[in-house]
Scaffold this motif. Structure first.
Motif, PDB file in Angstrom:
ATOM      1  N   UNK A 170       9.573  11.769   9.081  1.00 51.39           N
ATOM      2  CA  UNK A 170      10.259  10.760   8.475  1.00 51.39           C
ATOM      3  C   UNK A 170      11.090  11.376   7.282  1.00 51.39           C
ATOM      4  N   UNK A 171      12.241  11.507   7.619  1.00 52.46           N
ATOM      5  CA  UNK A 171      12.947  12.147   6.583  1.00 52.46           C
ATOM      6  C   UNK A 171      13.844  11.343   5.706  1.00 52.46           C
ATOM      7  N   UNK A 172      13.554  11.541   4.174  1.00 50.70           N
ATOM      8  CA  UNK A 172      14.400  10.646   3.247  1.00 50.70           C
ATOM      9  C   UNK A 172      14.141   9.374   3.589  1.00 50.70           C
ATOM     10  N   UNK A 173      12.958   8.953   3.101  1.00 53.02           N
ATOM     11  CA  UNK A 173      12.479   7.676   3.235  1.00 53.02           C
ATOM     12  C   UNK A 173      11.988   7.189   1.998  1.00 53.02           C
ATOM     13  N   UNK A 174      12.208   5.781   1.745  1.00 50.27           N
ATOM     14  CA  UNK A 174      11.293   5.100   0.567  1.00 50.27           C
ATOM     15  C   UNK A 174      10.164   4.368   1.019  1.00 50.27           C
ATOM     16  N   UNK A 175       8.948   4.443   0.234  1.00 49.61           N
ATOM     17  CA  UNK A 175       7.976   3.543   0.527  1.00 49.61           C
ATOM     18  C   UNK A 175       8.140   2.237   0.303  1.00 49.61           C
ATOM     19  N   UNK A 176       7.863   1.389   1.148  1.00 51.43           N
ATOM     20  CA  UNK A 176       8.132  -0.291   0.890  1.00 51.43           C
ATOM     21  C   UNK A 176       6.872  -0.612   0.005  1.00 51.43           C
ATOM     22  N   UNK A 177       7.615  -1.161  -1.113  1.00 52.44           N
ATOM     23  CA  UNK A 177       6.321  -1.674  -1.968  1.00 52.44           C
ATOM     24  C   UNK A 177       6.095  -0.522  -3.328  1.00 52.44           C
ATOM     25  N   UNK A 178       6.802   0.652  -2.788  1.00 54.07           N
ATOM     26  CA  UNK A 178       6.481   1.584  -3.801  1.00 54.07           C
ATOM     27  C   UNK A 178       7.688   2.030  -4.732  1.00 54.07           C
ATOM     28  N   UNK A 179       7.863   3.078  -5.363  1.00 52.66           N
ATOM     29  CA  UNK A 179       8.801   3.101  -6.469  1.00 52.66           C
ATOM     30  C   UNK A 179      10.226   3.412  -5.453  1.00 52.66           C
ATOM     31  N   UNK A 180      11.204   2.584  -5.903  1.00 50.18           N
ATOM     32  CA  UNK A 180      12.432   2.387  -4.879  1.00 50.18           C
ATOM     33  C   UNK A 180      13.149   3.828  -5.423  1.00 50.18           C
ATOM     34  N   UNK A 181      13.163   4.243  -6.756  1.00 49.81           N
ATOM     35  CA  UNK A 181      13.810   5.416  -7.148  1.00 49.81           C
ATOM     36  C   UNK A 181      13.216   6.869  -6.433  1.00 49.81           C
ATOM     37  N   UNK A 182      11.986   6.853  -5.705  1.00 52.54           N
ATOM     38  CA  UNK A 182      11.408   7.947  -4.967  1.00 52.54           C
ATOM     39  C   UNK A 182      11.813   8.192  -3.751  1.00 52.54           C
ATOM     40  N   UNK A 183      12.460   9.420  -3.040  1.00 52.03           N
ATOM     41  CA  UNK A 183      12.698   9.464  -1.859  1.00 52.03           C
ATOM     42  C   UNK A 183      11.408  10.706  -1.294  1.00 52.03           C
ATOM     43  N   UNK A 184      10.933  10.429  -0.236  1.00 52.99           N
ATOM     44  CA  UNK A 184       9.961  11.395   0.597  1.00 52.99           C
ATOM     45  C   UNK A 184      10.340  11.659   1.833  1.00 52.99           C
ATOM     46  N   UNK A 185       9.730  12.954   2.405  1.00 58.70           N
ATOM     47  CA  UNK A 185       9.631  13.525   3.700  1.00 58.70           C
ATOM     48  C   UNK A 185       8.128  13.303   4.149  1.00 58.70           C
ATOM     49  N   UNK A 186       8.040  12.284   5.132  1.00 62.93           N
ATOM     50  CA  UNK A 186       6.644  12.129   5.456  1.00 62.93           C
ATOM     51  C   UNK A 186       6.394  12.986   7.005  1.00 62.93           C
ATOM     52  N   UNK A 187       5.339  13.837   6.915  1.00 62.86           N
ATOM     53  CA  UNK A 187       5.078  14.373   8.107  1.00 62.86           C
ATOM     54  C   UNK A 187       3.858  13.950   8.846  1.00 62.86           C
ATOM     55  N   UNK A 188       3.682  13.658  10.025  1.00 64.18           N
ATOM     56  CA  UNK A 188       2.398  13.169  10.645  1.00 64.18           C
ATOM     57  C   UNK A 188       2.133  14.046  11.656  1.00 64.18           C
ATOM     58  N   UNK A 189       0.994  14.605  11.499  1.00 59.67           N
ATOM     59  CA  UNK A 189       0.746  16.067  12.699  1.00 59.67           C
ATOM     60  C   UNK A 189      -0.491  15.782  12.658  1.00 59.67           C
ATOM     61  N   UNK A 190      -1.080  16.134  13.917  1.00 56.94           N
ATOM     62  CA  UNK A 190      -2.506  16.058  14.726  1.00 56.94           C
ATOM     63  C   UNK A 190      -2.967  17.701  14.806  1.00 56.94           C
ATOM     64  N   UNK A 191      -4.227  17.810  14.596  1.00 56.60           N
ATOM     65  CA  UNK A 191      -4.930  19.177  14.557  1.00 56.60           C
ATOM     66  C   UNK A 191      -6.569  18.862  15.262  1.00 56.60           C
ATOM     67  N   UNK A 192      -6.504  19.085  16.562  1.00 60.93           N
ATOM     68  CA  UNK A 192      -7.952  18.742  17.082  1.00 60.93           C
ATOM     69  C   UNK A 192      -8.082  17.278  16.986  1.00 60.93           C
ATOM     70  N   UNK A 193      -9.372  16.987  16.462  1.00 59.99           N
ATOM     71  CA  UNK A 193      -9.783  15.273  16.280  1.00 59.99           C
ATOM     72  C   UNK A 193      -9.043  14.602  15.095  1.00 59.99           C
ATOM     73  N   UNK A 194      -8.392  15.255  14.216  1.00 59.36           N
ATOM     74  CA  UNK A 194      -7.727  14.769  12.878  1.00 59.36           C
ATOM     75  C   UNK A 194      -6.367  14.852  12.906  1.00 59.36           C
TER      76      UNK A 194
END
Length: 138
Positions: A70-94
């Motif tokens: 998820x590139x260049x996103x804002x967390x809903x309910x978080x600081x609207x001035x902050x922009x994040x890149x969120x990566x979701x990855x899997x490795x084995x059972x985690x």
């Protein structure tokens, strides 16, 4: 009273928060640095991806070789001035969530009251360009 039930694959919110994002139940913050944070847990990556998608203002989701981004996103309910890149990855059972803070760091403004000699001293030099402590030169 009806019993509140989750749909198959739906994750319940947990108690830990990562930069405004409430993590799903079962995920825990594993590392936190100034501009990047990690959370891990024994959940399916597809379920975590859906969970995150519902909690950010996403316009586009990228599927990468390592997982979902998820590139260049804002967390809903978080600081609207902050922009994040969120990566979701899997490795084995985690599954891991990596949040990169992409918010630009504002440039440091000069103090108009600081003298030229003080600027040199803060940099570790005398006004003539010689080091303040020649023995501790890098």
């Amino acid at each position: 009273m009806p019993i509140d039930r989750l749909a198959p694959g739906e994750l319940a919110p947990g108690t830990e928060v990562l930069d405004g994002l409430v993590l799903p139940h079962g995920m825990h913050v594993s590392a936190r640095f100034p501009r990047i944070a990690h959370a891990t847990g024994p959940l399916r990556a597809e379920d975590v991806t859906s969970y995150v998608r519902d909690r950010v203002d996403v316009k586009r989701v990228e599927l990468a070789a390592v997982g979902t981004v998820f590139n260049a996103v804002h967390v809903l309910g978080g600081d609207p001035a902050k922009t994040y890149r969120i990566e979701v990855t899997s490795s084995g059972n985690a599954t891991e969530i990596v949040m990169h803070d992409l918010t630009p760091i504002p440039p440091k403004t000069a103090d108009p009251t600081e003298s030229e000699a003080d600027k040199w001293k803060r940099a570790g030099y005398k006004p003539n360009g010689m080091p303040l402590d020649p023995a501790n030169q890098r």
